[in-house]
Design an enzyme around this catalytic site. Structure first.
Site, PDB file in Angstrom:
ATOM      1  N   SER A 285      36.482  36.661  41.050  1.00 35.04           N
ATOM      2  CA  SER A 285      35.931  36.894  39.704  1.00 35.04           C
ATOM      3  C   SER A 285      37.213  36.917  38.626  1.00 35.04           C
ATOM      4  O   SER A 285      36.551  37.057  37.411  1.00 35.04           O
ATOM      5  CB  SER A 285      35.463  38.363  39.926  1.00 35.04           C
ATOM      6  OG  SER A 285      36.541  39.344  40.246  1.00 35.04           O
TER       7      SER A 285
ATOM      8  N   ASP B 268      32.847  43.456  50.524  1.00 35.25           N
ATOM      9  CA  ASP B 268      34.254  43.873  50.541  1.00 35.25           C
ATOM     10  C   ASP B 268      34.999  43.397  51.807  1.00 35.25           C
ATOM     11  O   ASP B 268      34.260  43.528  52.602  1.00 35.25           O
ATOM     12  CB  ASP B 268      33.980  45.395  50.506  1.00 35.25           C
ATOM     13  CG  ASP B 268      35.464  46.269  50.621  1.00 35.25           C
ATOM     14  OD1 ASP B 268      36.529  45.745  51.011  1.00 35.25           O
ATOM     15  OD2 ASP B 268      35.454  47.343  50.107  1.00 35.25           O
TER      16      ASP B 268
ATOM     17  N   ASN C 231      41.684  32.655  51.255  1.00 34.58           N
ATOM     18  CA  ASN C 231      41.951  34.295  51.192  1.00 34.58           C
ATOM     19  C   ASN C 231      42.752  34.706  50.053  1.00 34.58           C
ATOM     20  O   ASN C 231      44.040  34.677  50.456  1.00 34.58           O
ATOM     21  CB  ASN C 231      42.493  34.283  52.705  1.00 34.58           C
ATOM     22  CG  ASN C 231      41.397  34.373  53.776  1.00 34.58           C
ATOM     23  OD1 ASN C 231      40.359  34.908  53.802  1.00 34.58           O
ATOM     24  ND2 ASN C 231      41.540  33.383  54.750  1.00 34.58           N
TER      25      ASN C 231
ATOM     26  N   TYR D 168      52.439  46.494  50.435  1.00 32.63           N
ATOM     27  CA  TYR D 168      52.235  44.950  50.130  1.00 32.63           C
ATOM     28  C   TYR D 168      53.152  43.956  50.668  1.00 32.63           C
ATOM     29  O   TYR D 168      52.698  42.874  51.207  1.00 32.63           O
ATOM     30  CB  TYR D 168      52.350  45.004  48.711  1.00 32.63           C
ATOM     31  CG  TYR D 168      51.997  43.787  47.888  1.00 32.63           C
ATOM     32  CD1 TYR D 168      50.443  43.491  47.669  1.00 32.63           C
ATOM     33  CD2 TYR D 168      52.883  42.832  47.393  1.00 32.63           C
ATOM     34  CE1 TYR D 168      50.191  42.286  47.005  1.00 32.63           C
ATOM     35  CE2 TYR D 168      52.289  41.757  46.649  1.00 32.63           C
ATOM     36  CZ  TYR D 168      50.904  41.473  46.370  1.00 32.63           C
ATOM     37  OH  TYR D 168      50.796  40.310  45.798  1.00 32.63           O
ATOM     38  N   SER D 169      54.424  44.212  50.720  1.00 33.15           N
ATOM     39  CA  SER D 169      55.225  43.348  51.511  1.00 33.15           C
ATOM     40  C   SER D 169      55.129  43.108  52.902  1.00 33.15           C
ATOM     41  O   SER D 169      54.973  41.990  53.391  1.00 33.15           O
ATOM     42  CB  SER D 169      56.822  43.694  51.148  1.00 33.15           C
ATOM     43  OG  SER D 169      57.182  43.735  49.902  1.00 33.15           O
ATOM     44  N   ALA D 170      54.503  44.298  53.432  1.00 36.63           N
ATOM     45  CA  ALA D 170      54.061  44.080  55.048  1.00 36.63           C
ATOM     46  C   ALA D 170      52.762  43.309  55.195  1.00 36.63           C
ATOM     47  O   ALA D 170      52.872  42.557  55.960  1.00 36.63           O
ATOM     48  CB  ALA D 170      53.869  45.449  55.572  1.00 36.63           C
TER      49      ALA D 170
ATOM     50  N   LYS E  37      51.577  40.927  53.106  1.00 37.73           N
ATOM     51  CA  LYS E  37      51.629  39.662  52.901  1.00 37.73           C
ATOM     52  C   LYS E  37      52.533  39.182  53.841  1.00 37.73           C
ATOM     53  O   LYS E  37      52.404  37.928  54.216  1.00 37.73           O
ATOM     54  CB  LYS E  37      52.403  39.320  51.463  1.00 37.73           C
ATOM     55  CG  LYS E  37      51.241  40.023  50.422  1.00 37.73           C
ATOM     56  CD  LYS E  37      50.111  39.271  50.252  1.00 37.73           C
ATOM     57  CE  LYS E  37      49.300  39.451  48.996  1.00 37.73           C
ATOM     58  NZ  LYS E  37      47.911  38.734  48.996  1.00 37.73           N
TER      59      LYS E  37
ATOM     60  N   ILE F  12      52.557  36.127  38.400  1.00 38.43           N
ATOM     61  CA  ILE F  12      51.635  35.238  37.676  1.00 38.43           C
ATOM     62  C   ILE F  12      50.853  36.213  36.625  1.00 38.43           C
ATOM     63  O   ILE F  12      50.526  37.332  37.038  1.00 38.43           O
ATOM     64  CB  ILE F  12      50.750  34.585  38.785  1.00 38.43           C
ATOM     65  CG1 ILE F  12      51.293  33.967  39.809  1.00 38.43           C
ATOM     66  CG2 ILE F  12      49.506  33.961  38.052  1.00 38.43           C
ATOM     67  CD1 ILE F  12      52.224  32.695  39.603  1.00 38.43           C
TER      68      ILE F  12
HETATM   69  P1  NDP Z   1      43.562  40.422  40.304  1.00 37.42           P
HETATM   70  O1  NDP Z   1      44.004  41.795  40.477  1.00 37.42           O
HETATM   71  O2  NDP Z   1      43.681  39.964  39.001  1.00 37.42           O
HETATM   72  O3  NDP Z   1      42.130  40.029  40.956  1.00 37.42           O
HETATM   73  C1  NDP Z   1      41.790  40.423  42.266  1.00 37.42           C
HETATM   74  C2  NDP Z   1      40.396  40.034  42.756  1.00 37.42           C
HETATM   75  O4  NDP Z   1      40.282  40.496  44.185  1.00 37.42           O
HETATM   76  C3  NDP Z   1      39.344  40.371  42.232  1.00 37.42           C
HETATM   77  O5  NDP Z   1      38.407  39.434  42.258  1.00 37.42           O
HETATM   78  C4  NDP Z   1      38.708  41.640  42.826  1.00 37.42           C
HETATM   79  O6  NDP Z   1      37.411  41.797  42.528  1.00 37.42           O
HETATM   80  C5  NDP Z   1      39.189  41.098  44.171  1.00 37.42           C
HETATM   81  N1  NDP Z   1      39.276  42.029  45.134  1.00 37.42           N
HETATM   82  C6  NDP Z   1      39.942  43.178  45.277  1.00 37.42           C
HETATM   83  N2  NDP Z   1      39.795  43.676  46.571  1.00 37.42           N
HETATM   84  C7  NDP Z   1      38.807  43.098  47.104  1.00 37.42           C
HETATM   85  C8  NDP Z   1      37.839  43.546  48.222  1.00 37.42           C
HETATM   86  N3  NDP Z   1      38.220  44.435  49.011  1.00 37.42           N
HETATM   87  N4  NDP Z   1      37.097  42.570  48.593  1.00 37.42           N
HETATM   88  C9  NDP Z   1      36.689  41.641  47.756  1.00 37.42           C
HETATM   89  N5  NDP Z   1      37.328  41.123  46.792  1.00 37.42           N
HETATM   90  C10 NDP Z   1      38.173  42.004  46.430  1.00 37.42           C
HETATM   91  O7  NDP Z   1      44.544  39.710  41.235  1.00 37.42           O
HETATM   92  P2  NDP Z   1      45.210  38.285  41.256  1.00 37.42           P
HETATM   93  O8  NDP Z   1      44.430  37.504  40.572  1.00 37.42           O
HETATM   94  O9  NDP Z   1      46.653  38.614  40.300  1.00 37.42           O
HETATM   95  O10 NDP Z   1      46.011  38.139  42.586  1.00 37.42           O
HETATM   96  C11 NDP Z   1      45.201  37.175  43.430  1.00 37.42           C
HETATM   97  C12 NDP Z   1      45.832  37.074  44.785  1.00 37.42           C
HETATM   98  O11 NDP Z   1      47.211  36.645  44.429  1.00 37.42           O
HETATM   99  C13 NDP Z   1      46.215  38.634  45.460  1.00 37.42           C
HETATM  100  O12 NDP Z   1      46.205  38.290  47.028  1.00 37.42           O
HETATM  101  C14 NDP Z   1      47.511  38.987  44.996  1.00 37.42           C
HETATM  102  O13 NDP Z   1      48.198  39.737  46.012  1.00 37.42           O
HETATM  103  C15 NDP Z   1      48.280  37.388  45.134  1.00 37.42           C
HETATM  104  N6  NDP Z   1      49.483  37.342  44.328  1.00 37.42           N
HETATM  105  C16 NDP Z   1      49.237  37.870  42.928  1.00 37.42           C
HETATM  106  C17 NDP Z   1      50.454  37.874  42.135  1.00 37.42           C
HETATM  107  C18 NDP Z   1      50.307  38.048  40.800  1.00 37.42           C
HETATM  108  O14 NDP Z   1      51.629  38.256  39.991  1.00 37.42           O
HETATM  109  N7  NDP Z   1      49.593  38.307  39.933  1.00 37.42           N
HETATM  110  C19 NDP Z   1      51.750  37.368  42.715  1.00 37.42           C
HETATM  111  C20 NDP Z   1      51.769  36.930  44.081  1.00 37.42           C
HETATM  112  C21 NDP Z   1      50.568  36.968  44.660  1.00 37.42           C
HETATM  113  P3  NDP Z   1      36.933  43.165  41.913  1.00 37.42           P
HETATM  114  O15 NDP Z   1      37.403  43.230  40.656  1.00 37.42           O
HETATM  115  O16 NDP Z   1      35.365  43.085  42.159  1.00 37.42           O
HETATM  116  O17 NDP Z   1      37.435  44.387  43.055  1.00 37.42           O
END
Ligand code: NDP
Length: 242
Positions: free
Chosen positions: A14, A63, A88, A154-156, A158, A187
């Site tokens: 989203s 979820d 994922n 988070y590290s664990a 990932k 990012i």
């Molecule tokens: P955001 O917080 O911007 O977006 C997270 C997204 O995940 C939202 O769409 C949210 O939807 C959804 N989400 C969270 N929990 C759930 C759940 N239980 N079930 C379904 N959807 C869920 O995160 P980013 O875009 O920054 O991160 C995306 C991925 O990249 C993550 O895995 C993050 O760990 C990884 N990442 C990000 C980095 C960064 O610097 N941004 C760096 C390294 C890795 P909703 O709002 O509806 O909950």
């Protein structure tokens, strides 16, 4: 892959990185399934933007931590779709010093990443095996590679996702299914809204944050036929941070 592309499911699509991945996969011709947990409005905006650009997208909220909700949603999707790409991506942070880290912070983060991977991927694997084509792309983090202070949970999670990636890649390689992990550094998304920019920028050799579109371009390549021989890998995208 056949002439008609299979669907691509992107969890947490989203906003942020997931939204950029959904747009990139749609631009490559995959009909995209946009998963999110609770905020429908931004998910709908992503779907609308994809449709306006000539692609196909639909929403599928659940979820990823909830095994029953995943099973129900995925069973419904599979009745009339072939899902050939799984990204994922859903993830959360609950940072804090380990001595004061509450169980809720530990479990919500590990469950989102690790149970989420299991709950979403497992029901989709056998149909992929039967189709003899698939791409599973797990969004991990530089934190899972080198550890980050205040991110033991988070590290664990990932790092665990990297282990699952390497193992599953070996199981599925001969079925023409690749399994890879993408490990972004910092990012520009809501997730890092509270990070103090001036402190982190001096640690990043490129001296800037990454853009969601840069991560999405890498995912789009891994989902392509050209990437058929890349599997079991962890590909960093971090401006030289690690
Ligand atoms: P955001 O917080 O911007 O977006 C997270 C997204 O995940 C939202 O769409 C949210 O939807 C959804 N989400 C969270 N929990 C759930 C759940 N239980 N079930 C379904 N959807 C869920 O995160 P980013 O875009 O920054 O991160 C995306 C991925 O990249 C993550 O895995 C993050 O760990 C990884 N990442 C990000 C980095 C960064 O610097 N941004 C760096 C390294 C890795 P909703 O709002 O509806 O909950």
């Amino acid at each position: 892959m056949s002439a008609t592309k299979p669907h691509a499911l992107v969890t947490g699509a989203s906003r942020g990185i997931g939204a950029a991945i959904a747009r990139a996969l749609a631009s490559a011709g995959f009909p995209v399934i946009i998963n999110y947990r609770e905020r429908r409005e931004p998910a709908q905006e992503v779907a609308t933007a994809i449709a306006e650009a000539g692609g196909t997208a639909e929403l599928c909220p659940f979820d990823v931590r909830d095994a029953q909700a995943c099973e129900a949603a995925l069973t419904e999707l599979l009745t009339s779709r072939t899902i050939g790409v799984i990204v994922n991506n859903a993830g959360i942070v609950r940072d804090g010093p380990f001595p004061s880290m509450e169980r809720e912070a530990w479990e919500s983060v590990t469950r989102t990443t690790l149970d989420g991977f299991y709950n979403v991927t497992r029901p989709l694997v056998m149909p992929m095996v039967r189709a003899r084509w698939g791409r599973i792309i797990n969004i991990t983090s530089v934190s899972g590679l080198i550890g980050v202070r205040g991110q033991a949970n988070y590290s664990a999670a990932k790092a665990g996702l990297i282990g699952a990636t390497r193992s599953l890649a070996q199981e599925l390689a001969k079925r023409k299914i690749t399994v890879n992990a993408v490990a972004p550094g910092l990012i520009e998304t809501e997730m890092i809204a509270e990070v103090q920019r001036e402190h982190v920028l001096e640690r990043i050799p490129a001296r800037r944050l990454g853009r969601p579109e840069e991560v999405a371009a890498l995912v789009r390549f891994l989902a392509s036929d050209e990437a058929a021989y890349i599997t079991g890998q962890v590909i960093g995208i971090n401006g030289g941070l690690a």
